[in-house]
Design a protein around this motif. Structure first.
Motif, mmCIF file in Angstrom:
data_model
loop_
_atom_site.group_PDB
_atom_site.id
_atom_site.type_symbol
_atom_site.label_atom_id
_atom_site.label_comp_id
_atom_site.label_asym_id
_atom_site.label_seq_id
_atom_site.Cartn_x
_atom_site.Cartn_y
_atom_site.Cartn_z
ATOM 1 N N LYS A 26 44.195 45.028 43.367
ATOM 2 C CA LYS A 26 44.667 46.357 43.772
ATOM 3 C C LYS A 26 46.009 46.269 44.494
ATOM 4 O O LYS A 26 46.940 47.034 44.194
ATOM 5 N N GLN B 163 47.566 46.371 52.536
ATOM 6 C CA GLN B 163 47.362 47.380 51.497
ATOM 7 C C GLN B 163 47.548 48.789 52.049
ATOM 8 O O GLN B 163 48.212 49.631 51.437
ATOM 9 N N ASN C 223 40.662 49.584 35.250
ATOM 10 C CA ASN C 223 39.913 50.263 36.310
ATOM 11 C C ASN C 223 40.739 50.386 37.586
ATOM 12 O O ASN C 223 40.695 51.417 38.279
ATOM 13 N N THR C 224 41.502 49.343 37.907
ATOM 14 C CA THR C 224 42.318 49.369 39.121
ATOM 15 C C THR C 224 43.431 50.401 39.008
ATOM 16 O O THR C 224 43.695 51.160 39.949
ATOM 17 N N SER D 179 39.332 45.047 34.244
ATOM 18 C CA SER D 179 39.622 45.116 35.680
ATOM 19 C C SER D 179 40.971 45.778 35.942
ATOM 20 O O SER D 179 41.110 46.590 36.869
ATOM 21 N N GLU E 98 42.151 53.813 39.422
ATOM 22 C CA GLU E 98 41.782 54.099 40.808
ATOM 23 C C GLU E 98 42.963 54.563 41.645
ATOM 24 O O GLU E 98 42.819 55.425 42.525
ATOM 25 N N ASP F 155 43.785 39.622 44.784
ATOM 26 C CA ASP F 155 43.712 41.002 45.260
ATOM 27 C C ASP F 155 44.424 41.889 44.244
ATOM 28 O O ASP F 155 45.599 42.225 44.396
#
Length: 350
Positions: free
Chosen positions: A309, A49, A87-88, A84, A91, A307
């Protein structure tokens, strides 16, 4: 994997993102000491990441940014997963503003195929590209092909539309997730003979692939287990609960339950009502606030997660490469399942 693969990422950054110590990161990379597979997975995911974020920054500085780009994450799914995704995206979206790229989200719930197609068509005229999460439907596939032909690239996200001309698929390897669930189910149950319930749904390819992987492993490795089906067509807790209570009241007490759909809390409620929470192996998907609580209360044994994100970043990466804003083409667009138990679930989400 060696320390060289960290590139400009420091061990401290990896440790913070993975939630481990710097010493643990060093042990994972050097291979000098035994580290649990789950910890290794977290460390490697953190490295991937961080390196992806750096690559986005490095590559984008080498190309001229002209016109602004607008990418849309357009989704229809269960309420928890839609939240979700939103929100990701919120972010990570700011890190692309300096590259003149804006990331947006839209969702539709409850699902209606005509409304979703209308939303998809309108969005294709408002945005430069779409990251799409939706169920399989012939009318949706036809719409996707028409939109791509008109010049708006589409990346399928989390669940695929294989019969379309989409640019790429980004998301979990769901067959692998299903096989993982099957292997864990068989090992948790042991040599006992009996039935396991597969809570299935109809519309999403991701769920079909999980079911396929699960069935294969049970058939190949655990002939002592027989699969029964319980149907939840709308990924709702109440549907899971109603269908399972009906099955239980007919005289079925399974050795295990694998829920490939939403409605995990409904499954847990049915087991709790019968007093079977500690007797039946229960495996579900998606770590969120609700499933976290179920894990902490020992009302679900395993949650198979993804995962999100990294997958969101990869989808954006694919589109940036398509628009020549990123020089290197993504080498990996599918991700391995993440196994979460009560013992390794970490701090509560949110």
């Amino acid at each position: 994997m060696s320390v060289d693969l960290l590139k400009k990422t420091t061990m401290k950054e990896v440790a913070e993102l993975a939630g481990v110590s710097v010493a643990t990161v060093d042990r994972v990379l050097s291979g000098r000491a035994k580290v649990s597979p789950h910890t290794k997975e977290r460390v490697f995911a953190a490295i991937q990441q961080l390196n992806l974020q750096q690559q986005l920054s490095i590559d984008s500085s080498n190309v001229e940014v002209n016109e602004p780009l607008r990418f849309l994450f357009l989704s229809e799914s269960g309420v928890n997963f839609l939240r979700s995704i939103e929100n990701t995206v919120m972010e990570i979206r700011e890190q692309f503003s300096s590259q003149n790229i804006t990331i947006h989200t839209k969702s539709l719930y409850p699902f209606n195929v005509e409304h979703f197609i209308e939303l998809l068509e309108v969005s294709s005229k408002q945005y430069d590209a779409i990251v799409l999460l939706c169920r399989e439907d012939p009318a949706i596939s036809a719409c996707v092909n028409k939109i791509v032909k008109a010049g708006c690239p589409i990346v399928c996200f989390t669940t695929d539309l294989c019969d379309t001309s989409r640019l790429s698929y980004v998301g979990p390897n769901h067959v692998s997730a299903g096989r993982t669930a099957g292997s864990l189910m068989g090992r948790y149950i042991g040599p006992c003979s009996g039935e396991v319930v597969l809570v299935v749904s109809a519309p999403y390819r991701s769920q079909y692939e999980r079911e396929l992987g699960f069935r294969r492993v049970i058939r190949e490795q655990f002939p002592n287990l027989t699969i029964l089906e319980s149907f939840n067509n709308h990924d709702l807790d109440e549907e899971s609960y109603d269908s399972l209570i009906k099955l239980f009241n007919s005289g079925v007490k399974p050795l295990g339950i694998y829920n490939v759909t939403g409605g995990t809390q409904g499954v847990a409620q049915a087991l709790k009502e019968k007093g079977w929470s500690n007797d039946v192996v229960f495996i579900g998907h998606e770590l969120n606030d609700g499933s976290y609580d179920l894990l902490s209360q020992n009302e679900v044994d395993i949650i198979i997660d993804q995962d999100l994100k990294s997958e969101v970043l990869t989808a954006i990466n694919v589109l940036m490469h398509h628009f020549e804003r990123l020089q290197k083409e993504p080498v990996q667009t599918t991700s391995a399942p993440i196994i979460t138990l009560r013992e390794n679930m970490g701090a509560k989400i949110g």
